[in-house]
Each structure stands twice: as structure tokens, then as C-alpha cells.
Design a protein around this motif. Structure first.
Motif, PDB file in Angstrom:
ATOM      1  N   LYS A  86       0.831  -1.200   0.000  1.00 27.71           N
ATOM      2  CA  LYS A  86       0.000   0.000   0.000  1.00 27.71           C
ATOM      3  C   LYS A  86       0.871   1.257   0.000  1.00 27.71           C
ATOM      4  N   LYS A  87       0.349   2.322  -0.585  1.00 25.39           N
ATOM      5  CA  LYS A  87       1.055   3.603  -0.619  1.00 25.39           C
ATOM      6  C   LYS A  87       1.366   4.065   0.805  1.00 25.39           C
ATOM      7  N   HIS A  88       2.608   4.423   1.060  1.00 26.36           N
ATOM      8  CA  HIS A  88       3.089   4.928   2.355  1.00 26.36           C
ATOM      9  C   HIS A  88       2.895   3.940   3.495  1.00 26.36           C
ATOM     10  N   GLN A  89       2.767   2.667   3.182  1.00 30.81           N
ATOM     11  CA  GLN A  89       2.465   1.648   4.188  1.00 30.81           C
ATOM     12  C   GLN A  89       3.436   1.651   5.362  1.00 30.81           C
ATOM     13  N   LEU A  90       4.731   1.660   5.096  1.00 35.52           N
ATOM     14  CA  LEU A  90       5.713   1.604   6.183  1.00 35.52           C
ATOM     15  C   LEU A  90       5.631   2.845   7.053  1.00 35.52           C
ATOM     16  N   ARG A  91       5.463   3.979   6.441  1.00 37.58           N
ATOM     17  CA  ARG A  91       5.363   5.241   7.174  1.00 37.58           C
ATOM     18  C   ARG A  91       4.107   5.272   8.037  1.00 37.58           C
ATOM     19  N   VAL A  92       2.986   4.839   7.485  1.00 40.68           N
ATOM     20  CA  VAL A  92       1.722   4.826   8.222  1.00 40.68           C
ATOM     21  C   VAL A  92       1.785   3.833   9.377  1.00 40.68           C
ATOM     22  N   HIS A  93       2.301   2.639   9.131  1.00 44.38           N
ATOM     23  CA  HIS A  93       2.352   1.622  10.182  1.00 44.38           C
ATOM     24  C   HIS A  93       3.253   2.054  11.338  1.00 44.38           C
ATOM     25  N   LEU A  94       4.427   2.591  11.046  1.00 38.28           N
ATOM     26  CA  LEU A  94       5.315   3.017  12.125  1.00 38.28           C
ATOM     27  C   LEU A  94       4.722   4.199  12.887  1.00 38.28           C
ATOM     28  N   PRO A 127       3.478  11.322  11.566  1.00 38.74           N
ATOM     29  CA  PRO A 127       2.055  11.148  11.851  1.00 38.74           C
ATOM     30  C   PRO A 127       1.221  12.402  11.592  1.00 38.74           C
ATOM     31  N   ARG A 128       1.881  13.563  11.460  1.00 38.34           N
ATOM     32  CA  ARG A 128       1.136  14.781  11.157  1.00 38.34           C
ATOM     33  C   ARG A 128       1.824  15.505  10.002  1.00 38.34           C
ATOM     34  N   LEU A 129       1.027  16.216   9.238  1.00 37.40           N
ATOM     35  CA  LEU A 129       1.535  16.949   8.087  1.00 37.40           C
ATOM     36  C   LEU A 129       2.194  18.234   8.558  1.00 37.40           C
ATOM     37  N   LEU A 130       3.472  18.409   8.206  1.00 34.36           N
ATOM     38  CA  LEU A 130       4.219  19.596   8.580  1.00 34.36           C
ATOM     39  C   LEU A 130       4.342  20.537   7.387  1.00 34.36           C
ATOM     40  N   ALA A 131       4.786  21.747   7.648  1.00 31.54           N
ATOM     41  CA  ALA A 131       4.914  22.762   6.606  1.00 31.54           C
ATOM     42  C   ALA A 131       5.872  22.303   5.508  1.00 31.54           C
ATOM     43  N   GLU A 132       5.601  22.720   4.292  1.00 32.40           N
ATOM     44  CA  GLU A 132       6.441  22.438   3.132  1.00 32.40           C
ATOM     45  C   GLU A 132       7.843  22.984   3.362  1.00 32.40           C
ATOM     46  N   LYS A 133       8.862  22.179   3.068  1.00 34.01           N
ATOM     47  CA  LYS A 133      10.255  22.594   3.259  1.00 34.01           C
ATOM     48  C   LYS A 133      10.881  23.154   1.990  1.00 34.01           C
ATOM     49  N   GLY A 134      10.141  23.192   0.908  1.00 33.43           N
ATOM     50  CA  GLY A 134      10.675  23.725  -0.349  1.00 33.43           C
ATOM     51  C   GLY A 134      11.842  22.897  -0.850  1.00 33.43           C
ATOM     52  N   ASP A 135      12.926  23.552  -1.196  1.00 34.96           N
ATOM     53  CA  ASP A 135      14.115  22.882  -1.730  1.00 34.96           C
ATOM     54  C   ASP A 135      15.130  22.528  -0.660  1.00 34.96           C
ATOM     55  N   ASP A 136      14.733  22.499   0.603  1.00 37.24           N
ATOM     56  CA  ASP A 136      15.648  22.159   1.691  1.00 37.24           C
ATOM     57  C   ASP A 136      15.695  20.641   1.851  1.00 37.24           C
ATOM     58  N   TYR A 137      16.813  20.042   1.439  1.00 35.48           N
ATOM     59  CA  TYR A 137      16.989  18.595   1.533  1.00 35.48           C
ATOM     60  C   TYR A 137      18.010  18.226   2.604  1.00 35.48           C
TER      61      TYR A 137
END
Length: 126
Positions: A49-57, A71-81
Motif C-alpha cells: 500500500k502507498k506509504h504503508q511503512l510510514r503509516v504503520h510506524l 504522523p502529522r503533516l508539517l509545513a512544506e520545506k521547499g528545496d531544503d533537503y
């Protein structure tokens, strides 16, 4: 341990979420190493499933370091890698159903995770 859940599309459109019902996602989870509040896991998804490992952990309370979606959506980081998601594959096994064959992709270089405790988007586990 094995984590099973029913995963469905969430909000916003690119997120997934767990819900009640017949499980459609399964992951085997094994802790390999722990240092302080960080840990290294071997994750073996049975389903894909899409994002399965991320969702399960995240559901288990052990979100992946630098995950800005779960577990929560954070602000967009743009081009910061500078703080990439710490989800690395050592190998990937694929079943090619149309031809009845299997293929295994094995990493030629193994990256050693940095288990130095630090603050990353409020997540503490790798």
C-alpha cells in the motif's frame, strides 16, 4: 512483530490513513538496534500500500525520522533537503506476476544510519 491494518486514502489527497475494517496492509517489524531514543528497524512489507511503512510506524508511535507527512503533516520545506526522510532500502524483492518470475534488487553499498539523538520534526525514531 506484525502490524496489520486497513489503509484508505486520507486528507489531503496524498496521505493515507488507517481505518476500521478488514486489514489490507501487513508489515513485519523487527528492531535491530537501539541507541537512546532512536532505533533501527528491519521492515518487511507483505502488501504494498502507498506509504504503508510510514503509516504503520506512525500508528505504533515510532514515526520515521524526518517524516514531514506522518504522523502529522508539517509545513512544506521547499528545496531544503538537509534532513531527508530516513527510510532506506537494503534490498527490494519484486514478484513479476505476468511472467511468474521473481527479481531481487540488492544494494551494493550499505549505508550505516546515524543513530545520534537529535530533534527532527518532533520525531525521535529511525
Amino acid at each position: 512483530m506484525t502490524w496489520r491494518s486497513r489503509m484508505v486514502k486520507g486528507e489531503p489527497f496524498f496521505r493515507m490513513q488507517e481505518t476500521d475494517g478488514e486489514p489490507n496492509a501487513e508489515t513485519h517489524i523487527e528492531m535491530l538496534e537501539q541507541r537512546g531514543n532512536l532505533a533501527l528497524y528491519r521492515l518487511r512489507p507483505v502488501t504494498g500500500k502507498k506509504h504503508q511503512l510510514r503509516v504503520h510506524l506512525a500508528a505504533l508511535g515510532i514515526p520515521i525520522v524526518n517524516d514531514c507527512v506522518y504522523p502529522r503533516l508539517l509545513a512544506e520545506k521547499g528545496d531544503d533537503y538537509s534532513q531527508p526522510l530516513q527510510l532506506l532500502a537494503r534490498s527490494i524483492a519484486l514478484r513479476i506476476r505476468t511472467r511468474g518470475r521473481s527479481a531481487i534488487l540488492q544494494a551494493t553499498k550499505i549505508f550505516k544510519p546515524d543513530l545520534t539523538p537529535r530533534t527532527n520534526h518532533g520525531n525521535g525514531l529511525l
